[in-house]
Scaffold this motif. Structure first.
Motif, PDB file in Angstrom:
ATOM      1  N   ARG B  37      37.959  46.276  48.054  1.00 29.76           N
ATOM      2  CA  ARG B  37      37.110  46.115  49.227  1.00 29.76           C
ATOM      3  C   ARG B  37      35.678  45.779  48.816  1.00 29.76           C
ATOM      4  NH1 ARG B  37      37.644  47.905  54.469  1.00 29.76           N
ATOM      5  NH2 ARG B  37      35.671  48.199  55.543  1.00 29.76           N
ATOM      6  N   ARG B  38      35.175  46.513  47.805  1.00 30.29           N
ATOM      7  CA  ARG B  38      33.809  46.266  47.336  1.00 30.29           C
ATOM      8  C   ARG B  38      33.694  44.846  46.758  1.00 30.29           C
ATOM      9  NH1 ARG B  38      32.398  50.931  43.538  1.00 30.29           N
ATOM     10  NH2 ARG B  38      33.634  52.100  45.035  1.00 30.29           N
ATOM     11  N   PHE B  39      34.717  44.457  46.008  1.00 32.74           N
ATOM     12  CA  PHE B  39      34.786  43.119  45.422  1.00 32.74           C
ATOM     13  C   PHE B  39      34.747  42.049  46.516  1.00 32.74           C
ATOM     14  CE2 PHE B  39      37.136  39.724  43.173  1.00 32.74           C
ATOM     15  CZ  PHE B  39      36.487  39.743  41.959  1.00 32.74           C
ATOM     16  N   ASN B  40      35.533  42.271  47.588  1.00 33.88           N
ATOM     17  CA  ASN B  40      35.575  41.308  48.683  1.00 33.88           C
ATOM     18  C   ASN B  40      34.248  41.217  49.409  1.00 33.88           C
ATOM     19  OD1 ASN B  40      38.154  40.392  48.392  1.00 33.88           O
ATOM     20  ND2 ASN B  40      39.049  41.988  49.655  1.00 33.88           N
ATOM     21  N   ILE B  41      33.563  42.356  49.547  1.00 32.73           N
ATOM     22  CA  ILE B  41      32.262  42.324  50.219  1.00 32.73           C
ATOM     23  C   ILE B  41      31.257  41.539  49.384  1.00 32.73           C
ATOM     24  CG2 ILE B  41      30.325  43.787  50.923  1.00 32.73           C
ATOM     25  CD1 ILE B  41      32.379  45.800  51.907  1.00 32.73           C
ATOM     26  N   LEU B  42      31.331  41.692  48.048  1.00 33.63           N
ATOM     27  CA  LEU B  42      30.449  40.923  47.163  1.00 33.63           C
ATOM     28  C   LEU B  42      30.708  39.424  47.316  1.00 33.63           C
ATOM     29  CD1 LEU B  42      28.308  41.418  44.985  1.00 33.63           C
ATOM     30  CD2 LEU B  42      30.104  41.275  43.280  1.00 33.63           C
ATOM     31  N   ILE B  43      31.994  39.046  47.325  1.00 32.09           N
ATOM     32  CA  ILE B  43      32.328  37.626  47.537  1.00 32.09           C
ATOM     33  C   ILE B  43      31.796  37.147  48.876  1.00 32.09           C
ATOM     34  CG2 ILE B  43      34.235  36.028  47.975  1.00 32.09           C
ATOM     35  CD1 ILE B  43      35.826  37.163  45.883  1.00 32.09           C
ATOM     36  N   LEU B  44      31.957  37.983  49.911  1.00 30.79           N
ATOM     37  CA  LEU B  44      31.499  37.604  51.246  1.00 30.79           C
ATOM     38  C   LEU B  44      30.003  37.323  51.258  1.00 30.79           C
ATOM     39  CD1 LEU B  44      32.159  37.280  54.256  1.00 30.79           C
ATOM     40  CD2 LEU B  44      31.803  39.722  54.538  1.00 30.79           C
ATOM     41  N   ILE B  45      29.239  38.166  50.552  1.00 32.07           N
ATOM     42  CA  ILE B  45      27.784  37.963  50.502  1.00 32.07           C
ATOM     43  C   ILE B  45      27.455  36.621  49.845  1.00 32.07           C
ATOM     44  CG2 ILE B  45      25.648  38.827  49.469  1.00 32.07           C
ATOM     45  CD1 ILE B  45      26.841  41.652  49.776  1.00 32.07           C
ATOM     46  N   PHE B  46      28.099  36.344  48.705  1.00 36.68           N
ATOM     47  CA  PHE B  46      27.846  35.072  48.023  1.00 36.68           C
ATOM     48  C   PHE B  46      28.217  33.890  48.912  1.00 36.68           C
ATOM     49  CE2 PHE B  46      28.382  37.237  43.681  1.00 36.68           C
ATOM     50  CZ  PHE B  46      27.009  37.395  43.565  1.00 36.68           C
ATOM     51  N   ARG B  47      29.345  34.012  49.609  1.00 38.81           N
ATOM     52  CA  ARG B  47      29.786  32.897  50.452  1.00 38.81           C
ATOM     53  C   ARG B  47      28.828  32.680  51.608  1.00 38.81           C
ATOM     54  NH1 ARG B  47      33.829  30.786  48.461  1.00 38.81           N
ATOM     55  NH2 ARG B  47      35.573  31.899  47.516  1.00 38.81           N
ATOM     56  N   PHE B  48      28.304  33.792  52.156  1.00 42.36           N
ATOM     57  CA  PHE B  48      27.371  33.664  53.263  1.00 42.36           C
ATOM     58  C   PHE B  48      26.092  32.966  52.791  1.00 42.36           C
ATOM     59  CE2 PHE B  48      24.103  35.337  56.180  1.00 42.36           C
ATOM     60  CZ  PHE B  48      24.642  34.858  57.360  1.00 42.36           C
ATOM     61  N   ALA B  49      25.605  33.348  51.598  1.00 43.59           N
ATOM     62  CA  ALA B  49      24.403  32.703  51.062  1.00 43.59           C
ATOM     63  C   ALA B  49      24.663  31.224  50.800  1.00 43.59           C
ATOM     64  CB  ALA B  49      23.978  33.404  49.771  1.00 43.59           C
ATOM     65  N   SER B 184      30.516  32.654  43.414  1.00 41.72           N
ATOM     66  CA  SER B 184      31.813  32.968  44.057  1.00 41.72           C
ATOM     67  C   SER B 184      32.955  32.353  43.279  1.00 41.72           C
ATOM     68  CB  SER B 184      31.882  32.517  45.507  1.00 41.72           C
ATOM     69  OG  SER B 184      30.795  31.803  45.923  1.00 41.72           O
ATOM     70  N   SER B 185      32.711  31.212  42.641  1.00 40.50           N
ATOM     71  CA  SER B 185      33.766  30.604  41.831  1.00 40.50           C
ATOM     72  C   SER B 185      34.143  31.510  40.659  1.00 40.50           C
ATOM     73  CB  SER B 185      33.269  29.249  41.340  1.00 40.50           C
ATOM     74  OG  SER B 185      33.800  28.930  40.105  1.00 40.50           O
ATOM     75  N   LEU B 186      33.148  32.162  40.047  1.00 37.97           N
ATOM     76  CA  LEU B 186      33.454  33.106  38.961  1.00 37.97           C
ATOM     77  C   LEU B 186      34.318  34.250  39.483  1.00 37.97           C
ATOM     78  CD1 LEU B 186      30.117  33.526  36.970  1.00 37.97           C
ATOM     79  CD2 LEU B 186      32.150  32.267  36.321  1.00 37.97           C
ATOM     80  N   LEU B 187      33.927  34.814  40.633  1.00 41.06           N
ATOM     81  CA  LEU B 187      34.675  35.951  41.181  1.00 41.06           C
ATOM     82  C   LEU B 187      36.086  35.544  41.588  1.00 41.06           C
ATOM     83  CD1 LEU B 187      31.996  37.818  43.310  1.00 41.06           C
ATOM     84  CD2 LEU B 187      32.719  38.244  40.987  1.00 41.06           C
ATOM     85  N   SER B 188      36.223  34.359  42.206  1.00 44.89           N
ATOM     86  CA  SER B 188      37.585  33.978  42.620  1.00 44.89           C
ATOM     87  C   SER B 188      38.423  33.607  41.404  1.00 44.89           C
ATOM     88  CB  SER B 188      37.546  32.857  43.655  1.00 44.89           C
ATOM     89  OG  SER B 188      36.912  31.732  43.146  1.00 44.89           O
ATOM     90  N   GLY B 189      37.778  33.122  40.325  1.00 45.67           N
ATOM     91  CA  GLY B 189      38.505  32.902  39.078  1.00 45.67           C
ATOM     92  C   GLY B 189      39.037  34.207  38.511  1.00 45.67           C
ATOM     93  N   PHE B 190      38.227  35.247  38.617  1.00 45.03           N
ATOM     94  CA  PHE B 190      38.660  36.575  38.169  1.00 45.03           C
ATOM     95  C   PHE B 190      39.892  37.021  38.960  1.00 45.03           C
ATOM     96  CE2 PHE B 190      38.298  41.224  37.948  1.00 45.03           C
ATOM     97  CZ  PHE B 190      38.168  41.384  36.587  1.00 45.03           C
ATOM     98  N   ARG B 191      39.887  36.762  40.264  1.00 46.34           N
ATOM     99  CA  ARG B 191      41.030  37.143  41.099  1.00 46.34           C
ATOM    100  C   ARG B 191      42.298  36.381  40.712  1.00 46.34           C
ATOM    101  NH1 ARG B 191      40.501  38.545  47.238  1.00 46.34           N
ATOM    102  NH2 ARG B 191      41.474  36.548  47.576  1.00 46.34           N
ATOM    103  N   VAL B 192      42.125  35.084  40.354  1.00 46.66           N
ATOM    104  CA  VAL B 192      43.296  34.302  39.938  1.00 46.66           C
ATOM    105  C   VAL B 192      43.919  34.914  38.687  1.00 46.66           C
ATOM    106  CG1 VAL B 192      44.009  32.131  38.908  1.00 46.66           C
ATOM    107  CG2 VAL B 192      42.654  32.114  40.953  1.00 46.66           C
ATOM    108  N   VAL B 193      43.058  35.251  37.702  1.00 46.80           N
ATOM    109  CA  VAL B 193      43.611  35.778  36.455  1.00 46.80           C
ATOM    110  C   VAL B 193      44.254  37.141  36.696  1.00 46.80           C
ATOM    111  CG1 VAL B 193      43.069  36.440  34.109  1.00 46.80           C
ATOM    112  CG2 VAL B 193      42.033  34.446  35.088  1.00 46.80           C
TER     113      VAL B 193
END
Lengths: 204, 204
Positions: B37-49, B184-193
């Motif tokens: 959940r915390r990870f998703n909120i961080l992604i959400l912030i980056f995406r909003f920016a 956000s690309s770094l974070l979503s890359g982490f999710r893929v791995v």
């Protein structure tokens, strides 16, 4: 939390090796080392391609001086008269040097089974530099493309066509170098995440 | 090999949950869901920016028409007269639309605990589009920078300064958008791995 770099076979992705499962662990280690070797050879190929293309791009741009006469002559065109072409040449040169270093590090790792720097430093170093240099090279070549298009709109290229053609070739080679560098960036990113999750660069 | 998206708590990174360790497994699942959940909120912030900056960049560039008179008037400067500025405007627009979609997907995932698309499609979709659009936005803004510098060398900017200033602002906003998109690309890359290694987007 650094592991001894002399023992790559012992920590090949197995989380809790108990004495009774030593044979299985040994088997897994061997598979892991083989997979890791194949992975490293793939990275090596990408790095070699990135090196060749970026070196060629740098050479083409550094040698891009056309038109007779001295430097101050208004007829002569030199790459360092244009900001974007300076950026292309220097970015390609930096990427070529970096790729050469990484080829050395990769060959060392394949032949000796250990990383040049301590493992944690090596994986983060590779990934961060791959990312930053890939962005730098793409940025330089995009700027170079925009400048080259502007020069074609002006009469620069009709007066001195060789200069424009050589710039175009250099920029195109730079884009090819960027492509291979971004592939290696994906692979080294995968290694970083394996390291973060497993405490080892081996991915099993 | 798709898992049921209705049961995110059951496959929270635990590989072999045996009946006797159900309490521990339950505990780990809860920790994993909270971390996720915390990870998703961080992604959400980056995406909003990224959304805000790229939308602002697109608006600034699309509205960049200065000088009186009609379109064919030689005095008037329009963004669509220049290749690189067209690229900046369209790339920023695409990234703004994509970020809006991803914000929706992220909010959905935080509120309902499941992904919009099936999990494997979602993680690969996010990562690949983040990568490609980040490179596209950087490329556009580098080309825009190169063109803006060339315009300053010519007399375009002394004749119509507002056009140049507005282009510079748009390009700068685009670079800021690129920065957040690459995070956000770094974070979503982490999710893929995590997904490749664990079969789940949860990272434990």
């Amino acid at each position: 939390m650094l592991r001894s770099p002399q023992e790559p076979n012992r920590n090949g992705g197995i989380r809790t090796p108990s004495p009774r499962s030593r044979n299985q662990s040994q088997f897994h280690s061997t598979v892991s080392v083989q997979k890791n070797r194949r992975f490293n050879i793939l990275i090596l190929i990408f790095r070699f391609a990135a090196f060749c293309f970026s070196l060629a791009s740098a050479i083409f741009m550094f040698a891009n001086s056309h038109g007779g006469g001295s430097d101050s002559d208004s007829d002569s065109l030199r790459w360092y008269h244009f900001d974007a072409f300076r950026f292309v040449a220097i970015a390609a040169g930096i990427v070529a040097l970096y790729s050469l270093f990484e080829i050395g590090a990769s060959v060392w790792e394949i032949s000796r089974g250990t990383t040049v720097l301590p493992e944690i430093v090596q994986v983060w170093f590779d990934f961060s530099h791959d990312q930053v240099f890939a962005y730098m090279l793409l940025s330089a070549d995009s700027a170079g493309t925009a400048l080259a298009r502007t020069l074609k709109d002006r009469d620069t290229c009709t007066a001195n066509n060789a200069f424009c053609v050589q710039s175009d070739i250099s920029v195109a080679l730079g884009f090819a170098g960027f492509m291979f560098l971004s592939f290696s960036s994906l692979l080294s990113g995968f290694r970083v995440v394996c390291f973060v999750l497993n405490g080892s660069r081996f991915h099993m």
